[in-house]
Scaffold this motif. Structure first.
Motif, PDB file in Angstrom:
ATOM      1  N   ALA A 191     -18.385  19.643   8.816  1.00 27.91           N
ATOM      2  CA  ALA A 191     -18.662  18.465   7.997  1.00 27.91           C
ATOM      3  C   ALA A 191     -17.647  18.485   6.865  1.00 27.91           C
ATOM      4  N   THR A 192     -16.906  17.420   6.704  1.00 26.33           N
ATOM      5  CA  THR A 192     -15.843  17.406   5.704  1.00 26.33           C
ATOM      6  C   THR A 192     -15.807  16.066   4.993  1.00 26.33           C
ATOM      7  N   LEU A 193     -15.246  16.101   3.794  1.00 25.68           N
ATOM      8  CA  LEU A 193     -15.121  14.899   2.969  1.00 25.68           C
ATOM      9  C   LEU A 193     -13.643  14.638   2.727  1.00 25.68           C
ATOM     10  N   ILE A 194     -13.198  13.444   3.098  1.00 23.66           N
ATOM     11  CA  ILE A 194     -11.834  12.986   2.850  1.00 23.66           C
ATOM     12  C   ILE A 194     -11.915  11.982   1.706  1.00 23.66           C
ATOM     13  N   SER A 195     -11.166  12.223   0.640  1.00 24.91           N
ATOM     14  CA  SER A 195     -11.312  11.400  -0.556  1.00 24.91           C
ATOM     15  C   SER A 195      -9.959  10.935  -1.056  1.00 24.91           C
ATOM     16  N   TRP A 196      -9.987   9.862  -1.827  1.00 33.50           N
ATOM     17  CA  TRP A 196      -8.808   9.325  -2.469  1.00 33.50           C
ATOM     18  C   TRP A 196      -9.234   8.566  -3.719  1.00 33.50           C
ATOM     19  N   GLN A 197      -8.276   8.354  -4.605  1.00 36.86           N
ATOM     20  CA  GLN A 197      -8.539   7.598  -5.819  1.00 36.86           C
ATOM     21  C   GLN A 197      -8.484   6.104  -5.519  1.00 36.86           C
ATOM     22  N   PRO A 198      -9.379   5.314  -6.097  1.00 32.93           N
ATOM     23  CA  PRO A 198      -9.322   3.867  -5.858  1.00 32.93           C
ATOM     24  C   PRO A 198      -7.952   3.303  -6.193  1.00 32.93           C
ATOM     25  N   GLY A 199      -7.421   2.492  -5.277  1.00 34.12           N
ATOM     26  CA  GLY A 199      -6.107   1.909  -5.474  1.00 34.12           C
ATOM     27  C   GLY A 199      -4.966   2.798  -5.042  1.00 34.12           C
ATOM     28  N   ARG A 200      -5.249   4.060  -4.702  1.00 34.39           N
ATOM     29  CA  ARG A 200      -4.210   4.985  -4.240  1.00 34.39           C
ATOM     30  C   ARG A 200      -4.186   5.023  -2.718  1.00 34.39           C
ATOM     31  N   GLN A 201      -3.074   5.468  -2.130  1.00 32.40           N
ATOM     32  CA  GLN A 201      -2.913   5.529  -0.687  1.00 32.40           C
ATOM     33  C   GLN A 201      -3.090   6.925  -0.126  1.00 32.40           C
ATOM     34  N   ASP A 202      -2.927   7.945  -0.941  1.00 33.61           N
ATOM     35  CA  ASP A 202      -2.974   9.309  -0.441  1.00 33.61           C
ATOM     36  C   ASP A 202      -4.411   9.806  -0.377  1.00 33.61           C
ATOM     37  N   ALA A 203      -4.801  10.293   0.807  1.00 31.55           N
ATOM     38  CA  ALA A 203      -6.131  10.861   1.006  1.00 31.55           C
ATOM     39  C   ALA A 203      -5.977  12.302   1.456  1.00 31.55           C
ATOM     40  N   ARG A 204      -6.922  13.149   1.050  1.00 32.68           N
ATOM     41  CA  ARG A 204      -6.855  14.560   1.408  1.00 32.68           C
ATOM     42  C   ARG A 204      -8.259  15.109   1.550  1.00 32.68           C
ATOM     43  N   VAL A 205      -8.346  16.266   2.190  1.00 35.85           N
ATOM     44  CA  VAL A 205      -9.622  16.956   2.347  1.00 35.85           C
ATOM     45  C   VAL A 205      -9.988  17.588   1.013  1.00 35.85           C
ATOM     46  N   VAL A 206     -11.166  17.231   0.472  1.00 34.30           N
ATOM     47  CA  VAL A 206     -11.585  17.778  -0.820  1.00 34.30           C
ATOM     48  C   VAL A 206     -12.737  18.755  -0.679  1.00 34.30           C
ATOM     49  N   ALA A 207     -13.455  18.712   0.458  1.00 35.79           N
ATOM     50  CA  ALA A 207     -14.562  19.647   0.688  1.00 35.79           C
ATOM     51  C   ALA A 207     -14.801  19.736   2.183  1.00 35.79           C
ATOM     52  N   ALA A 208     -15.162  20.925   2.656  1.00 29.12           N
ATOM     53  CA  ALA A 208     -15.413  21.112   4.081  1.00 29.12           C
ATOM     54  C   ALA A 208     -16.386  22.259   4.278  1.00 29.12           C
ATOM     55  N   ALA A 209     -17.300  22.058   5.249  1.00 23.76           N
ATOM     56  CA  ALA A 209     -18.220  23.119   5.665  1.00 23.76           C
ATOM     57  C   ALA A 209     -17.914  23.412   7.133  1.00 23.76           C
ATOM     58  N   VAL A 210     -17.321  24.566   7.399  1.00 24.56           N
ATOM     59  CA  VAL A 210     -16.870  24.933   8.741  1.00 24.56           C
ATOM     60  C   VAL A 210     -17.546  26.235   9.130  1.00 24.56           C
TER      61      VAL A 210
END
Length: 940
Positions: A571-590
């Motif tokens: 289960a993972t969360l992909i996040s980005w700042q509003p108005g920004r284009q770059d998204a990255r993994v900020v949290a993951a449960a593996v």
């Protein structure tokens, strides 16, 4: 004159039409109807070819009844015309609308009439439908030697009236003929009924029925076959051949080839009998396969056969077959009489042994009652099913007893119970979903569905191969909730082909409904337990979210909760700042390395297809790994990933999504509705919690920055005003002096004012809404001297004694202007809290080559809570009052934060002797040294 002639001609046409219509009404036969119409058309119209035909709906054929041709050849007019798809005559019959053909010789859809038109030079043609009450009774074909002939309105009206009356008369003749045929059939049947009442036994009655059928149909042989369900064959019970009549099966078994007919040899015929179909077989027409036709005709001794089934309560008892030694087409009267005779047999057959039937019903009722008692008296539903299976298997003489429950989430049938069949393999615990036809068959049936031979029957196609592999040949299946959506099945099986009679189907139906109650209670119990578990898990997950006060903690906790509740390895969360284009993994449960992520990869929100697909879906998006784009697989790179759930983090409609949640598992993973609901609930809660924390942290950070900026600007303004006041006072003093020294001092003060404005310019230019860090150096002595000058008035006011203990000749580096104000803040705070006539000491000592400790001690009293919050931070609850919200705690906290930004330290302590220690760690300036080379601050 012309008008009068036209009116006279029209009246003449009407008179002739009236006579023709009267002739139609008085006609007593179909031929006389056709002749009357043909005579009128020959007299009144100039058509070269006229053909009238009657439509036979059963054969989809037009039967030629008459007309005329240019050559006088009538053989074409009496032939039958088989309608084919796309044929122009079929179009007229189906649509029941007039059709005109400009040139019949060129009309490809005219069939053999095209050749006739070429032979007789027929061009323009009109085809009228003979219709009555939306029923097509035939066609009228009118052909002309002229191209594109079309009747005028007056002619078309006369033709419509004529053909309408003809259609009505044909309809009346058909009705009369049907009534006459019915009377021909009814009289022998009434006679037969009167004779049957006086006969004592079923065999005598069957012999009489066979004799009456034989006399009515004039068949070569008449046989009544009885069905033996145990061994699945038909045996000859009564027969009539010529003038001789048999009496019983025992007497005929030695001399009759057709005494026994195994079902497996005439399976298609048997299926037709079971479906209550009449079978007519001749050399020109047969409803059965060629091989089966030959075997059946061999058994019944004939080249043409007519057979009808004997049914009682939709259960096959036998059949009656009449046969001819020569090919023969059976008439409708014969078929009707055979139907009625077999229904009479079906009525008298149950009277053969009524005592045995009553006894059998009582035994079955006792069995159902015993099963019901076992079910309701047992607390263990498996033991109840064991008792039920034993009783049912004994009564029905079967080896298999299986109870299946339908899992709607996985769309499969689960084996809830199966009796341990000796020396046989067990059925697998999960069975595939039934196809739509079998599903509808079982769900709509109000009784148990029997399959007599799986090798011949095409029911339960999804399970057929598996059952045959297990050795099952015959099955009886019943829905556990008849009249309702399919929830479960009870299935009994036999290892050889057999027929299931009415009582056996009724027993399984009654037992299945009882078992359905057990399954429903069991499923409700399991669902309640699952629901309770989900509710507890959701409550625990929501509570864990609510107790997370930091964004990183919230995101990681949420991913762990979602992974646990959905029982997924990722289960993972992909996040980005509003108005920004770059998204990255900020949290993951593996929990499995096969599902690991490339967390350092940055992906684009606008180009990643998985992110875009998730944002375009309002709920949870389910995908297979095969549908992922190569760019997505660069970061969602786990080799074990097969199935994916994705959900966008949304709050209010006007808010932009700030991330997506992704849950992954193996390819054959199934997600239940409850799990999807859990994901939606936790995902929605996470979205709001993240938004709350992000806004809180953003606003808190902005407030802290503005507080620092305000403090710094306030101190700069104070210093500016202090310096400006001193210089203005000096200028006033110099205004009364006119010597050279005064002039020199005047210019010096002017330069100092210019420098003061110069130092204020960067503040106005670069520090509108945020602080700007400069880098510079200053001797420690100068820093201390300037700080003491600023607090000099406060020291005098408080009558304090102060002393600077500095033995070093070092320089410090950093943002000098801010360091000055921080030191001034600490000194002024120490002065304000010191008692009158108290003492303030300033201590300077190097900690190592890079760091200098500057300490201020005073005898003032400081609030304990302020010291705690300076060391541990303000309370997590922002609504709780804090010592750092107002001066002096606010100002000291700002100084502490600014020192941390510059790489140093600032803090307050209470010494053991009661004094207060204000401690600063400053960087020592070294020529050519870089900040990146500086060692960590030594622990105090």
């Amino acid at each position: 004159m012309t008008v009068q002639k036209a009116a006279s001609a029209f009246d003449k046409h009407l008179v002739i039409l009236g006579r023709s219509l009267q002739a139609l009404r008085e006609a007593t036969s179909e031929n006389s109807l056709i002749d009357a119409v043909v005579d009128y058309l020959r007299t009144e119209f100039n058509y070269a070819l006229v053909w009238l035909g009657v439509y036979d709906a059963a054969k989809h054929t037009i039967l030629g009844r008459g007309g005329f041709t240019p050559s006088g050849d009538t053989s074409l007019l009496t032939q039958n015309y088989k309608l084919e798809p796309g044929d122009i005559f079929e179009q007229v019959v189906v649509q029941q609308r007039l059709v005109g053909v400009p040139d019949l010789r060129e009309e490809m859809r005219a069939g053999r009439w095209r050749k006739a038109a070429q032979k007789h030079s027929i061009q323009g043609s009109i085809i009228f439908p003979l219709r009555h009450q939306d029923k097509c009774l035939g066609v009228a074909f009118l052909g002309s030697t002229l191209w594109g002939v079309s009747p005028q309105s007056e002619e078309k009206s006369r033709l419509s009236i004529l053909f309408g009356e003809l259609a009505f008369c044909l309809y009346q003749h058909q009705v009369d003929r049907q009534h006459e045929d019915a009377r021909k059939t009814a009289d022998p049947l009434l006679t037969l009924l009167n004779k049957l009442r006086s006969l004592p036994t079923i065999d005598k009655k069957l012999e009489l029925i066979a004799q009456e059928i034989h006399q009515f149909t004039k068949a070569s042989h008449t046989n009544i076959y009885w069905f033996e369900p145990e061994n699945r064959f038909f045996w000859l019970r009564a027969s009539q051949s010529g003038n001789r009549m048999g009496s019983s099966y025992a007497d005929r078994s030695a001399r009759s080839r057709g005494a026994e007919i195994p079902v497996q040899e005439i399976n298609s015929f048997y299926q037709a009998m079971t479906a209550d179909q009449l079978i007519s077989i001749s050399e020109v027409n047969s409803a059965l396969k060629t091989g089966i036709t030959g075997r059946l005709m061999h058994y019944v001794q004939g080249q043409s056969v007519l057979a009808t089934p004997i049914l009682f309560q939709e259960e096959l008892i036998g059949f009656i077959a009449i046969s001819g030694d020569a090919p023969r087409i059976w008439s409708e009267d014969e078929k009707t009489f055979m139907r009625a005779a077999t229904q009479l047999v079906g009525l008298v057959a149950p009277l053969e042994n009524p005592e045995q039937a009553v006894t059998s019903v009582k035994h079955d009722q006792a069995l159902v009652g015993e099963v019901a008692r076992a079910i309701y008296s047992s607390d263990d539903w498996k033991k109840a099913l064991e008792s039920c299976a034993e009783n049912v298997c004994t009564r029905l003489n079967v080896e298999r007893f299986v109870v299946l429950t339908y899992n709607r989430n996985q769309e499969t049938f689960i084996v809830a119970y199966q009796n341990p069949a000796s020396r046989q393999r067990m059925i697998s615990q999960s069975l595939a979903h039934l196809n739509e036809i079998d599903w509808q068959m079982i769900e709509r049936s109000h009784e148990a569905v029997g399959i007599e031979d799986l090798e011949e029957d095409l029911k339960l196609m999804a399970w057929r191969d598996m059952f045959l592999d297990l050795g099952l040949r015959s099955l009886l299946v019943c829905n556990t909730s008849i009249g309702n959506p399919l929830e479960g099945l009870v299935l009994v099986g036999h290892d050889s082909a057999r027929t299931w009679n009415r009582s056996e189907r009724d027993i399984l139906r009654a037992v299945s409904q009882q078992i359905g109650l057990i399954l429903r209670q069991w499923q409700l119990h399991n669902e309640m337990k699952q629901q309770e578990g989900f509710h507890q898990a959701i409550e625990w997950g929501l509570l864990a979210m609510q107790q997370s006060h930091h964004l990183d903690q919230l995101e990681q906790t949420s991913m762990q909760n979602i992974a646990n509740l959905l029982e997924a390895p990722l289960a993972t969360l992909i996040s980005w700042q509003p108005g920004r284009q770059d998204a990255r993994v900020v949290a993951a449960a593996v929990t499995d390395n096969k599902f690991a992520l490339a967390s350092d990869v940055v992906t684009s929100v606008h180009t990643d297809l998985l992110i875009q697909g998730t944002l375009a879906t309002d709920s949870v998006l389910a995908l297979s790994v095969d549908h992922l784009a190569p760019d997505t697989r660069q970061w969602l790179s786990g080799s074990g990933i097969g199935q994916i759930l994705a959900m966008a983090l949304r709050t209010a409609p006007e808010h932009e999504p700030t991330g997506i949640i992704i849950v992954a598992d193996v390819m054959d993973r199934f997600w239940s509705e409850r799990q999807l609901t859990v994901m939606e609930i936790l995902g929605s809660q996470l979205a709001w919690a993240r938004r709350y924390l992000i806004l809180t942290e953003t606003l808190t950070l902005q407030r802290e920055k503005l507080e620092r900026l305000n403090w710094y600007k306030q101190r700069r303004i104070e210093e500016f005003c202090r310096s400006l006041t001193i210089n203005v006072r000096r200028l006033n003093e110099l205004s009364h002096q006119k010597d050279a020294l005064a002039s020199m001092r005047y210019h010096q003060i002017i330069r100092q004012l210019g420098q003061l404005l110069t130092t204020a310019a960067p503040v106005l230019k670069r520090e509108h809404w945020r602080l700007h860090t400069d880098h510079g150096t200053m001797p420690l002595v100068t820093l201390l001297k300037r700080a003491m000058e600023r607090v000099e008035s406060l020291i005098k006011q408080r009558q304090l004694w102060s002393q600077v203990h500095n033995d070093s000749n070092l320089s410090i580096e950093g943002d000098i202007s801010k360091l000055e104000f921080i030191l001034y803040e600490l000194l002024s705070s120490a002065c304000r809290r010191s008692p009158t006539s108290g003492r303030i000491d300033i201590w300077c000592r190097p900690l190592d080559f890079h760091w200098l400790e500057l300490s201020i001690t005073d005898h003032g009293i400081i609030e304990t809570r302020l010291l705690e919050e300076l060391h541990e931070g303000r309370p997590e609850d922002l609504l709780v009052p804090s010592a750092l919200e107002a001066p002096p705690g606010l100002h000291i906290g700002i100084c502490q934060a600014l020192m941390q930004e510059m790489g140093g330290e600032c803090n307050l302590y209470r010494l053991e002797d009661g004094r207060t220690l204000s401690r600063m760690i400053l960087a020592i300036a070294h020529e050519g040294a870089q900040a990146t080379e500086r060692s960590p601050i030594p622990k105090s």
